[in-house]
Design an enzyme around this catalytic site. Structure first.
Site, PDB file in Angstrom:
ATOM      1  CG  HIS A   1      -8.703   2.071   1.879  1.00  0.00           C
ATOM      2  ND1 HIS A   1      -7.448   1.588   1.589  1.00  0.00           N
ATOM      3  CD2 HIS A   1      -8.605   2.638   3.105  1.00  0.00           C
ATOM      4  CE1 HIS A   1      -6.628   1.841   2.594  1.00  0.00           C
ATOM      5  NE2 HIS A   1      -7.308   2.466   3.528  1.00  0.00           N
TER       6      HIS A   1
ATOM      7  CE  LYS B   1      -6.408   6.158   2.245  1.00  0.00           C
ATOM      8  NZ  LYS B   1      -5.559   6.235   3.425  1.00  0.00           N
TER       9      LYS B   1
ATOM     10  CD  GLU C   1      -4.610  -1.313   2.344  1.00  0.00           C
ATOM     11  OE1 GLU C   1      -3.423  -1.496   2.674  1.00  0.00           O
ATOM     12  OE2 GLU C   1      -5.481  -0.923   3.142  1.00  0.00           O
TER      13      GLU C   1
ATOM     14  CD1 TRP D   1      -2.679   1.776   0.499  1.00  0.00           C
ATOM     15  CD2 TRP D   1      -1.286   2.511   2.088  1.00  0.00           C
ATOM     16  NE1 TRP D   1      -2.999   3.080   0.774  1.00  0.00           N
ATOM     17  CE2 TRP D   1      -2.168   3.556   1.735  1.00  0.00           C
ATOM     18  CE3 TRP D   1      -0.311   2.742   3.060  1.00  0.00           C
ATOM     19  CZ2 TRP D   1      -2.116   4.812   2.340  1.00  0.00           C
ATOM     20  CZ3 TRP D   1      -0.252   3.994   3.659  1.00  0.00           C
ATOM     21  CH2 TRP D   1      -1.154   5.010   3.313  1.00  0.00           C
TER      22      TRP D   1
ATOM     23  CG  ASP E   1      -9.086   4.917   5.644  1.00  0.00           C
ATOM     24  OD1 ASP E   1      -9.548   3.965   6.300  1.00  0.00           O
ATOM     25  OD2 ASP E   1      -7.924   4.947   5.216  1.00  0.00           O
TER      26      ASP E   1
ATOM     27  CG  ASP F   1      -7.649   3.340   9.681  1.00  0.00           C
ATOM     28  OD1 ASP F   1      -7.982   2.198   9.322  1.00  0.00           O
ATOM     29  OD2 ASP F   1      -7.052   4.134   8.924  1.00  0.00           O
TER      30      ASP F   1
ATOM     31  CG  ASP G   1      -5.257  -1.025   8.602  1.00  0.00           C
ATOM     32  OD1 ASP G   1      -4.617  -0.433   9.489  1.00  0.00           O
ATOM     33  OD2 ASP G   1      -5.253  -0.657   7.408  1.00  0.00           O
TER      34      ASP G   1
ATOM     35  CG  HIS H   1      -5.890  -3.933   5.662  1.00  0.00           C
ATOM     36  ND1 HIS H   1      -4.997  -2.932   5.398  1.00  0.00           N
ATOM     37  CD2 HIS H   1      -5.147  -5.049   5.878  1.00  0.00           C
ATOM     38  CE1 HIS H   1      -3.769  -3.419   5.446  1.00  0.00           C
ATOM     39  NE2 HIS H   1      -3.823  -4.701   5.720  1.00  0.00           N
TER      40      HIS H   1
ATOM     41  CG  ASP I   1      -8.605  -0.549   4.765  1.00  0.00           C
ATOM     42  OD1 ASP I   1      -9.682  -0.075   5.168  1.00  0.00           O
ATOM     43  OD2 ASP I   1      -7.548  -0.432   5.396  1.00  0.00           O
TER      44      ASP I   1
HETATM   45  C1  RNT Z   1      -3.884   3.140   4.931  1.00  0.00           C
HETATM   46  C2  RNT Z   1      -3.980   1.675   4.720  1.00  0.00           C
HETATM   47  C3  RNT Z   1      -2.834   0.867   5.238  1.00  0.00           C
HETATM   48  C4  RNT Z   1      -2.352   1.307   6.609  1.00  0.00           C
HETATM   49  C5  RNT Z   1      -1.368   0.376   7.252  1.00  0.00           C
HETATM   50  C6  RNT Z   1      -0.675   1.004   8.394  1.00  0.00           C
HETATM   51  O1  RNT Z   1      -5.009   3.825   4.560  1.00  0.00           O
HETATM   52  O2  RNT Z   1      -5.162   1.211   5.255  1.00  0.00           O
HETATM   53  O3  RNT Z   1      -3.159  -0.460   5.212  1.00  0.00           O
HETATM   54  O4  RNT Z   1      -3.421   1.487   7.483  1.00  0.00           O
HETATM   55  O5  RNT Z   1      -0.513  -0.122   6.318  1.00  0.00           O
HETATM   56 ZN    ZN Z   2      -5.420  -0.859   5.276  1.00  0.00          ZN
END
Ligand code: RNT
Ligand code: ZN
Length: 417
Positions: free
Chosen positions: A259, A224, A222, A181, A291, A293, A323, A283, A256
């Protein structure tokens, strides 16, 4: 009769074998990300977190050394049922005796302590090259940079990470998912979108030209939609990552769920990818409006994602990794709530009358389908969860938080972080 015995009977009436679900879930690995413990800081640089991702909050007591981070993870593992796999980022390399090498020169030996830690806890390891929080990120770009020296630095980093991933798999006997990523993108409207994407593609293919055993190392890409400060363009968009994985032997797509646009659901995307890809990676996170988290909870979309994996019989085709990173609350608790939430989601998905519900759909009995789906929510899942935790040797109820409080008092509060 115990509460579990009674619950088991109720489930059995629906044709659900809760004992079997419990026995199965115990052996299903879920990757536990090391980066919740120190706000994605790592040990190789003091640079602030960058790359379009952000932690907010400054709750005291974060881990600042490998020993602290490992101790914290150990605490989390002791509070969670199920089987954890260790998920590391390259910036968590451990240098000893004053040694330091930059990311393009990393070697397996810089992760030996992590391998020992994984072996101690009988865990496999997943890995992530770290393409952010580093001076070689130029104008927000790494693998897609127009500057060849920048690209080469990051390609070498990626290749080093392939070698380290292979080492992890050989040492633990468990395949290593190596996830690529980058936050590469632009804040404002670019003049050229194709150039960065072509360079990103070529760079990833160059990384993957490093020899590795496809049974041991599973590279993933990954995607986004956007990041903070890179709102207008992301090189690794959804179409880019899916197409790259589709056309590159041995490369897995990683979704993810933070994303995508807020009205897009990864729970709906899983089956689409299962039609075409032998394996995929996730993720699992909780985005609040973006996003962000946030810590994973036992909420509707989390449960829907778990259902899609379980009822499509895809537990051995989907690599599941957590994640999220919240720096505003006790980090041990954040980690634990997220891991336990995903365990709950999987267990509950395994304890639904999935075959019966599918039959109703295929017979076009949509009224009954709605009724049964709603009624299934009322099954005594808490009792099954309690039994699962008991058989895993961890507490089912909120008492685990007492241990976190004690740990905060004895360990975290003594740190200068
Ligand atoms: C970022 C991605 C990625 C990170 C990690 C730390 O938007 O989700 O996966 O969160 O690699
Ligand atoms: Zn991620």
């Amino acid at each position: 009769m115990s509460r579990y015995e009674e619950a088991k009977k109720l489930y059995a009436a629906y044709g659900i074998d809760t004992d079997a679900a419990i026995a199965k879930l115990k052996n299903i690995p879920v990757s536990l990300h090391c980066w919740q413990g120190d706000d994605v800081q790592g040990f190789d640089s003091k640079d602030a977190l960058s790359g379009g991702i952000m932690t907010t909050g400054n709750y005291p007591g974060k881990a600042t050394t490998p020993d602290e981070l490992m101790a914290d993870m150990e605490k989390v593992i002791s509070l969670c049922p199920g089987k954890a796999k260790l998920n590391l980022h390259a910036c968590y390399a451990i240098f000893e005796d004053g040694e330091f090498v930059d990311r393009d020169k990393l070697e397996p030996k810089h992760f030996k302590k992590w391998v020992n830690f994984a072996k101690k806890h009988n865990m496999g390891i997943d890995f992530n090259p770290t393409f952010f929080s580093h001076p070689m990120v130029k104008d927000g770009l790494t693998l897609s940079s127009p500057d060849e020296s920048v690209r080469n630095f990051w390609i070498e980093h990626g290749k080093a990470c392939i070698r380290i991933s292979q080492y992890f798999a050989e040492e633990t006997g468990v395949p290593c998912v190596m996830n690529i990523w980058t936050g590469d993108g632009f804040k404002d409207i670019p003049a050229d979108r194709l150039g960065p994407r072509m360079r990103y593609k070529d760079s990833i293919l160059e990384i993957l030209s490093e020899p590795f055993d496809k049974k041991l190392v599973k590279p993933s890409v990954e995607s986004k939609v956007f990041g903070i400060g890179v709102e207008s363009f992301t090189a690794g968009s959804a179409e880019f990552a899916l197409s790259l994985a589709a056309t590159t032997d041995g490369c897995i797509p990683l979704m993810d769920n933070g994303h995508y646009h807020p009205q897009e659901y990864v729970s709906d995307k899983i089956s689409a990818l299962l039609c075409f890809y032998p394996e995929l990676a996730l993720h699992i996170t909780r985005g609040v409006r973006w996003d962000s988290d946030h810590v994973l909870l036992f909420d509707d979309e989390t449960r829907e994602i778990a259902k899609e994996i379980v009822r499509n019989d895809a537990l051995d085709r989907v690599y599941m990794a957590l994640d999220y990173f919240d720096a505003s609350i006790n980090r041990i608790s954040a980690w634990t709530v997220g891991f336990r939430s995903w365990q709950k989601a999987l267990l509950q998905a395994m304890c639904l009358p999935n075959a019966e519900l599918k039959k109703l759909q295929d017979e076009g009995k949509f009224t009954e389908l709605m009724v049964k789906q709603e009624e299934a929510k009322m099954l005594p899942f808490g009792d099954v969860w309690e039994e699962y935790c008991k058989t895993c040797g961890v507490v089912a109820g909120p008492e685990w938080f007492e241990e976190v409080k004690q740990y905060e008092q004895d360990v975290l509060s003594k740190r200068n972080s």
